[in-house]
Scaffold this motif. Structure first.
Motif, short mmCIF file in Angstrom:
data_model
loop_
_atom_site.label_atom_id
_atom_site.label_comp_id
_atom_site.label_asym_id
_atom_site.label_seq_id
_atom_site.Cartn_x
_atom_site.Cartn_y
_atom_site.Cartn_z
N ARG A 70 0.83 -1.20 0.00
CA ARG A 70 0.00 0.00 0.00
C ARG A 70 0.86 1.24 0.00
O ARG A 70 1.94 1.24 0.57
N ASP A 71 0.35 2.29 -0.62
CA ASP A 71 0.91 3.62 -0.48
C ASP A 71 -0.19 4.46 0.16
O ASP A 71 -1.09 4.93 -0.52
N SER A 72 -0.11 4.62 1.46
CA SER A 72 -1.19 5.30 2.18
C SER A 72 -1.34 6.75 1.74
O SER A 72 -2.44 7.29 1.71
N ALA A 73 -0.24 7.40 1.39
CA ALA A 73 -0.29 8.79 0.97
C ALA A 73 -1.09 8.96 -0.32
O ALA A 73 -1.70 10.00 -0.56
N LYS A 74 -1.10 7.92 -1.16
CA LYS A 74 -1.81 7.98 -2.43
C LYS A 74 -3.13 7.21 -2.39
O LYS A 74 -3.81 7.11 -3.42
N ASN A 75 -3.46 6.66 -1.23
CA ASN A 75 -4.68 5.85 -1.12
C ASN A 75 -4.71 4.76 -2.19
O ASN A 75 -5.75 4.50 -2.81
N THR A 76 -3.59 4.13 -2.41
CA THR A 76 -3.46 3.16 -3.49
C THR A 76 -2.84 1.88 -2.97
O THR A 76 -1.92 1.92 -2.17
N GLN A 77 -3.37 0.76 -3.42
CA GLN A 77 -2.75 -0.52 -3.11
C GLN A 77 -2.24 -1.12 -4.41
O GLN A 77 -2.71 -0.79 -5.50
N TYR A 78 -1.27 -1.97 -4.27
CA TYR A 78 -0.62 -2.59 -5.42
C TYR A 78 -0.52 -4.10 -5.20
O TYR A 78 -0.52 -4.58 -4.07
N VAL A 79 -0.38 -4.80 -6.31
CA VAL A 79 0.08 -6.17 -6.22
C VAL A 79 1.14 -6.35 -7.31
O VAL A 79 0.87 -6.13 -8.49
#
Length: 124
Positions: A70-79
């Motif tokens: 996760r990148d909490s600053a961007k409100n984005t999760q990745y796989v």
């Protein structure tokens, strides 16, 4: 919360892809997950990051090859998907849930928020 998944595409076996899932608000307190659905098959669990990033969970079929983050600053999760195989071909969906207990982290029906899906095709 609204989820927007992207990053799918066509890749050769052994290759890599990174899928992204952007959320419309902060998701630190939410459990975030990825599921996938191959043609003619049921949707299945891939990976999850429990709320507050307290733990990560993977399906046996992807363990050691996929990494959720996760990148909490961007409100984005990745796989991050490495060493892809033809059997990884599917539509991948991101999902999120607020009040999810750890015991249900792998269950499709435990999640109320879903992205639109992004197609991953792995050629042999």
């Amino acid at each position: 919360v609204q989820l927007q998944a992207c990053g799918g595409g066509l890749v050769q076996a052994g290759g890599s892809l990174r899928l992204s899932c952007a959320a419309s608000r902060r998701t630190s307190s939410m459990t975030m997950a990825w599921f996938r659905q191959a043609p003619g098959k049921e949707r299945e669990f891939v990976a999850a990051a429990f709320r507050w990033s307290s733990s990560t969970h993977y399906a046996d079929s992807v363990k050691g090859r996929f990494t959720i983050s996760r990148d909490s600053a961007k409100n984005t999760q990745y796989v991050q998907m490495n060493s892809l195989k033809p059997e990884d071909t599917a539509v991948y969906y991101c999902a999120a849930e607020t009040s999810l207990i750890l015991l249900r982290v792998r269950q499709v029906d435990a999640y109320n928020y879903w992205g639109q899906g992004t197609l991953v095709t792995v050629s042999s």
